[in-house]
Design a protein around this motif. Structure first.
Motif, mmCIF file in Angstrom:
data_model
loop_
_atom_site.group_PDB
_atom_site.id
_atom_site.type_symbol
_atom_site.label_atom_id
_atom_site.label_comp_id
_atom_site.label_asym_id
_atom_site.label_seq_id
_atom_site.Cartn_x
_atom_site.Cartn_y
_atom_site.Cartn_z
ATOM 1 N N ASN A 122 7.888 -20.888 19.052
ATOM 2 C CA ASN A 122 7.293 -20.092 17.978
ATOM 3 C C ASN A 122 7.754 -18.636 18.047
ATOM 4 O O ASN A 122 8.056 -18.014 17.026
ATOM 5 C CB ASN A 122 5.769 -20.156 18.073
ATOM 6 N N ARG A 123 7.841 -18.101 19.269
ATOM 7 C CA ARG A 123 8.300 -16.715 19.434
ATOM 8 C C ARG A 123 9.755 -16.554 18.993
ATOM 9 O O ARG A 123 10.122 -15.549 18.373
ATOM 10 C CB ARG A 123 8.138 -16.281 20.890
ATOM 11 N N LEU A 126 9.670 -16.331 15.248
ATOM 12 C CA LEU A 126 9.143 -15.061 14.773
ATOM 13 C C LEU A 126 10.131 -13.919 14.992
ATOM 14 O O LEU A 126 10.322 -13.069 14.124
ATOM 15 C CB LEU A 126 7.820 -14.750 15.483
ATOM 16 N N ASN A 129 12.861 -14.028 12.486
ATOM 17 C CA ASN A 129 12.386 -13.593 11.181
ATOM 18 C C ASN A 129 12.270 -12.070 11.117
ATOM 19 O O ASN A 129 12.626 -11.444 10.128
ATOM 20 C CB ASN A 129 11.019 -14.216 10.875
ATOM 21 N N GLN A 130 11.773 -11.461 12.205
ATOM 22 C CA GLN A 130 11.602 -10.011 12.232
ATOM 23 C C GLN A 130 12.938 -9.291 12.214
ATOM 24 O O GLN A 130 13.072 -8.211 11.666
ATOM 25 C CB GLN A 130 10.807 -9.610 13.475
ATOM 26 N N GLU A 138 8.922 -17.511 6.049
ATOM 27 C CA GLU A 138 9.377 -18.465 7.058
ATOM 28 C C GLU A 138 10.625 -19.220 6.622
ATOM 29 O O GLU A 138 10.895 -20.313 7.101
ATOM 30 C CB GLU A 138 8.250 -19.459 7.389
#
Length: 247
Positions: A122-123, A126, A129-130, A138
């Motif tokens: 998940n990290r 994320l 994406n950042q 997403e």
């Protein structure tokens, strides 16, 4: 083709390592190896890069887990989850300096392992994406050592890097052409090029990134992949030829 996440287990207590491997397999992950020494782990990664590494801190041999991770990080960007039976402040601070994704204290439960891996995946999503300024939802792709996750029919699917033929720019989008499907990504070719592993891919034109292993022919002004002629800029043709000699 969707494939399971690949995990390397570096643990010198073989009973614990075998138990971890069994749990990972039951959870649907692929274990690339069970390695007892840091030196052997380095050799293994050169041959078969995992997506995630489970690393015991207190390895026997010349390299402990922390030193092994430092050497891995000189060449690869692979998420690390530390396993430790010694959670004292000194070991924790040394390990923390290598920016691990998680710590698991031994003995641990199956749920601890499952949660640590899911949080790591998940990290990764994320963070990718950042780093992508073109979108905050997403739909951004995120990339592991042998695959890229892309949004397709309302879900994230895993596309093997070796199955990707080439990638073409379409304004602020990219289209991935794989052996059997096409995927449209909400990301510029420039931003995607930064994320892709350079050992596999090269941008040979302002509108194209190619998978080096898929090139069938190199001509003066283009390359051929799967019977498609893809233009190449003059300045990048020399770089391409150098790269092809090393793979």
């Amino acid at each position: 083709m969707e494939k399971p996440i690949k995990i390397l287990v570096v643990e010198d207590e073989m009973l614990i390592a075998a138990n971890i491997s069994l749990e990972l397999t039951n959870l649907g992950y692929e274990v690339t190896g069970i390695i007892p020494r840091g030196e052997e782990a380095l050799m293994h990664i050169n041959e078969n890069q995992p997506d995630i590494i489970l690393m015991d801190i207190n390895l026997r041999g010349k390299l402990d887990g922390i030193e092994t991770v430092k050497q891995i990080q000189n060449q690869y960007n692979i998420p690390v989850i530390y396993l430790t039976a010694n959670a004292d402040e000194e070991h924790f601070n040394k390990a923390k300096a290598t920016n691990p994704f998680a710590f698991i204290s031994k003995p641990f439960k199956k749920l601890d392992l499952q949660h640590a891996i899911e949080l790591t995946i998940n990290r990764l999503h994320l963070e990718n994406n950042q780093n992508n300024n073109s979108t905050k939802d997403e739909t951004s792709p995120f990339i592991l050592s042998d695959c890229i996750f892309v949004k397709h029919h309302e879900r994230m699917v895993k596309v093997g890097i070796k199955d990707i033929l080439y990638i073409e720019a379409e304004r602020n989008y990219c289209r991935i052409y794989s052996k059997d499907k096409e995927y449209l990504l909400v990301i510029t070719l420039k931003d995607l090029n930064v994320k892709l592993p350079s050992m596999h891919f090269l941008r040979i034109h302002r509108s194209f990134i190619v998978n080096l292993s898929q090139i069938d022919e190199v001509a003066g002004t283009h390359v051929v992949i799967a019977k498609k002629a893809i233009p190449i800029s003059k300045t990048l043709r020399i770089e391409l030829l150098k790269r092809l000699q090393t793979i």
